[in-house]
Design a protein around this motif. Structure first.
Motif, mmCIF file in Angstrom:
data_model
loop_
_atom_site.group_PDB
_atom_site.id
_atom_site.type_symbol
_atom_site.label_atom_id
_atom_site.label_comp_id
_atom_site.label_asym_id
_atom_site.label_seq_id
_atom_site.Cartn_x
_atom_site.Cartn_y
_atom_site.Cartn_z
ATOM 1 N N LYS A 187 -101.029 53.125 -26.283
ATOM 2 C CA LYS A 187 -101.807 54.495 -26.443
ATOM 3 C C LYS A 187 -102.258 54.872 -24.914
ATOM 4 O O LYS A 187 -102.535 55.908 -24.638
ATOM 5 C CB LYS A 187 -103.029 53.842 -27.093
ATOM 6 N N GLY A 188 -102.064 53.765 -23.976
ATOM 7 C CA GLY A 188 -102.827 54.338 -22.700
ATOM 8 C C GLY A 188 -101.937 55.363 -21.805
ATOM 9 O O GLY A 188 -102.827 55.877 -20.996
ATOM 10 N N TRP A 189 -100.805 55.782 -22.217
ATOM 11 C CA TRP A 189 -100.106 56.627 -21.411
ATOM 12 C C TRP A 189 -100.360 58.109 -22.043
ATOM 13 O O TRP A 189 -99.606 59.098 -21.653
ATOM 14 C CB TRP A 189 -98.604 56.496 -21.209
ATOM 15 N N SER A 190 -100.930 58.141 -23.382
ATOM 16 C CA SER A 190 -100.807 59.372 -24.114
ATOM 17 C C SER A 190 -101.838 60.331 -23.368
ATOM 18 O O SER A 190 -101.813 61.558 -23.685
ATOM 19 C CB SER A 190 -101.374 58.902 -25.620
ATOM 20 N N ASP A 191 -102.984 60.025 -22.588
ATOM 21 C CA ASP A 191 -103.651 60.708 -22.031
ATOM 22 C C ASP A 191 -104.730 60.053 -21.025
ATOM 23 O O ASP A 191 -104.553 58.846 -20.909
ATOM 24 C CB ASP A 191 -104.967 61.617 -22.961
#
Length: 690
Positions: A187-191
């Motif tokens: 999830k960390g690189w999604s936004d």
């Protein structure tokens, strides 16, 4: 600020004396934890999160964030081992040279509590040990709360904002701040800050950046939120006072003019003072003050004529007028009662639809989870348009053609509409009941008056029962309407107080003066560093000169692309929407690095889990490694060790290249702490401890 010195796990297994786990020492600068896919890189990082009490950044409790090898079982050389006890241990050091070892139980035997952390501190020759609690009320403020200790140890002083009554307002939590340092791979690189817990904090991303950059606007923004909430509460009080007043007035068929239940910014003190009450008689509206005067005049006329000779014709005419009035009142009463019955049936229908929709949502959610429609009989209606499905059309349903998320969203939107109508019906029923009560009372009065006139017509005595009744009724009406006026005075007083408080809050909002020049310089410095990193990391979706850090709401301090328009104002759009997938990852690298370099309130380290997302170019990964090596901060990267050679379908060992050697070839490897989980490519991170 802190540095992570060591991360370790201890695992006891069933039927074994030996301990298992992992134990890795980290350096001050760049650390690369490498291994093949599923070797345990993320398992190691999850223990860092867990020991810092940051599992919420990974989306939940230990069962969701920690690998089963730490909780239930694992295998080595095809031999399965059952976990009976496990713990994670983290060693950290702050800027003062004080060291702390944090131990947190993962799987306890019986007495151990996973929400208790044992902390051993060492400074010079002094040592101390204390147990702290976590994920309970007071964990940020109580001296035995873990986050309270971690704030003190890391030197992170969260902003303390106080209301006028002296009560403290929680503005930011440690989990909010840590989201700028810990970025996981799913999830960390999604936004930007996509892992940050919500906690009900308005514009939390902006507030975190304001805090990290030390902007003067942070305290004002938090106070602004407090004032806006106070205004919102006062407007609710305004609506509640007027709603209750209107319901009470409906008993007398009276309405207030000049004030609405919704607070309007154009309201003035004169607006409140000028508000009047009107008696509604069919289509006529009579001012209550005038109505009282008219009734008093009727009462006076009645007393003057009380001894006059009875006129049988007048009484007969009056009887006819009352009969007509009774018919009109009966008709209006029936209309109201029919409307109430219709509404009751409608509400009952909506309640049934709510239950039906709840069943449909559960069914579609279940199908989504298992990705298979097990029983076509349960699908009676199209989940999207709600139309009936024939037996033949149900047989043609294909899972890959159904958008479950849209179907569930549609059903939930329907559910919200039904429930909203049901909630609003309560107020409607109260108004209908008040109106019905008023008309029944009027009918009773008219019928009583009619009976009295009938007796007067048939009675030969001079005494007029109808006039006595009229006198009693008129006196009662005067008392009722004067009481109504007193209620209006009380209401105006309450509304005037609310008006004054809202004006006072508006003055406070106006007085929140920002040191814009100083903040602007800070933002400009941060923006320049961000742009330098963008260029270094090979961002190419837009010209670097078009990248801006927004200095106002919404999305204040977030990166945007300024789009130049000929003969029109320039437009700004989020960088995420105007960049390729890999370029947005580069933008995230740049943003987090810029925060690390620009802030003296940062946790002091960066953890990037698999930063090479979306087939990132090797040259960009090399730039990331170079930037990490020279930034003089602790950086921890987890990177896959081996990559398949291009144009090769075979993923065997002979067709793999060493990714770590390639991305570090331009660097001095003596300055990089490379932790190879499994140099022989045989094992995962969980191994027998020496």
């Amino acid at each position: 600020m802190i540095k992570i010195r060591r991360i370790k796990s201890n695992i006891d297994v069933k039927g074994q004396i030996n301990r298992y786990g992992f134990d890795y020492v980290l350096s001050d600068g760049l650390n690369i934890i490498c291994g093949d896919n599923s070797s345990g890189k993320t398992t190691i990082l999850s223990c860092i999160y867990y020991c810092l009490g940051m599992e919420q950044l990974l989306g939940g409790n230990k069962d969701k964030i920690l690998d089963k090898s730490l909780r239930t079982s694992f295998s080595i050389n095809s031999i399965n081992y059952t976990v009976v006890y496990s713990e994670a241990i983290l060693e950290i050091e702050n800027d003062d040279g004080k060291k702390a070892t944090i131990k947190r139980v993962i799987k306890g035997r019986s007495t151990e509590n996973s929400n208790s952390l044992l902390v051993k501190e060492t400074y010079d020759s002094q040592k101390s040990t204390k147990t702290y609690f976590i994920h309970s009320v007071g964990d940020h403020e109580n001296e035995s709360g873990f986050y309270s200790w971690l704030k003190q140890f890391s030197g992170i002083e969260l902003p303390q904002i106080y209301q006028d009554d002296g009560s403290k307002v929680k503005s930011l939590y440690l989990q909010n701040i840590m989201s700028c340092a810990l970025i996981e791979q799913t999830k960390g690189w999604s936004d930007l800050f996509s892992q940050m817990p919500y906690f009900g904090i308005k514009d939390s991303k902006t507030k975190v950046v304001e805090f990290l950059l030390g902007l003067k606007s942070l305290e004002n923004d938090i106070k602004k939120d407090i004032f806006e909430q106070e205004k919102k509460d006062l407007k609710k009080d305004w609506a509640s006072y007027l709603e209750n007043f209107n319901q009470y007035m409906s008993r007398y068929s009276i309405q207030i003019d000049g004030l609405t239940e919704k607070y309007d910014s154009r309201i003035t003190a004169n607006t409140i003072n000028r508000a009047k009450l009107y008696f509604i008689d069919s289509d006529n509206a009579i001012l209550v003050d005038k109505l009282i005067k008219d009734i008093k005049k009727q009462l006076l006329d009645l007393s003057i004529n009380v001894n006059s000779e009875n006129n049988s014709l007048d009484k007969t005419n009056k009887q006819s007028d009352i009969i007509k009035s009774v018919r009109v009142l009966n008709k209006q009463l029936r209309e109201l009662e029919n409307k109430k019955i219709t509404e009751k049936y409608k509400v009952e229908d909506y309640k049934k639809l709510v239950e039906k929709n709840k069943y449909n949502i559960d069914q579609v959610s279940g199908i989504k989870k298992i990705k298979k429609i097990n029983d076509l009989k349960i699908i009676n209606q199209c989940p999207t348009c709600n139309s009936e499905l024939t037996h033949e059309s149900r047989l043609e349903l294909k899972e890959d053609k159904i958008d479950f998320d849209k179907s569930i969203a549609f059903l939930k939107s329907q559910q919200d509409l039904y429930q909203s109508y049901i909630r609003s019906s309560a107020a409607l029923f109260e108004k209908l009941d008040s109106a019905i009560l008023y008309y029944r009372k009027e009918l009773n009065d008219k019928e009583l008056q009619l009976n009295i006139i009938k007796k007067d017509i048939s009675d030969i005595n001079d005494l007029s029962r109808e006039k006595i009744y009229q006198e009693i009724k008129l006196n009662k009406d005067i008392l009722d309407y004067e009481a109504v006026n007193r209620e209006l005075v009380t209401l105006k007083s309450k509304l005037k107080d609310i008006f004054d408080e809202i004006n006072d809050i508006n003055d406070k909002l106006e007085s929140l003066k920002l040191n814009k020049l100083e903040d602007a310089q800070q933002i400009l410095g941060f923006s320049n560093i961000f742009k330098r990193y963008l260029e270094q990391f090979e961002y190419s979706s837009n010209a670097i000169s078009s990248v801006v850090i927004k200095d106002d709401y919404p999305a204040k301090l977030m990166p945007f692309i300024e789009i130049f328009r000929f003969d029109q104002p320039n437009e700004v759009q989020p960088i995420r929407l105007n960049s390729s997938a890999s370029d947005f990852i580069r933008a995230e690298w740049a943003y987090y690095f810029a925060l690390l370099i620009s802030s003296n309130k940062h946790p002091g380290f960066l953890v990037f889990d698999e930063p090479g997302q979306h087939a990132m170019k090797t040259s960009s990964m090399q730039k990331l490694v170079s930037a990490s090596e020279v930034c003089k901060k602790q950086i921890i990267l987890t990177i896959s060790k081996s990559l398949d050679k291009k144009n090769k379908g075979d993923s065997s060992e002979k067709n793999k290249v060493n990714n770590i050697e390639i991305i570090t070839e331009n660097n001095n490897c003596e300055n990089i702490n490379i932790i190879d989980i499994d140099p022989e490519n045989k094992f995962k991170c969980i191994q027998a401890l020496k």
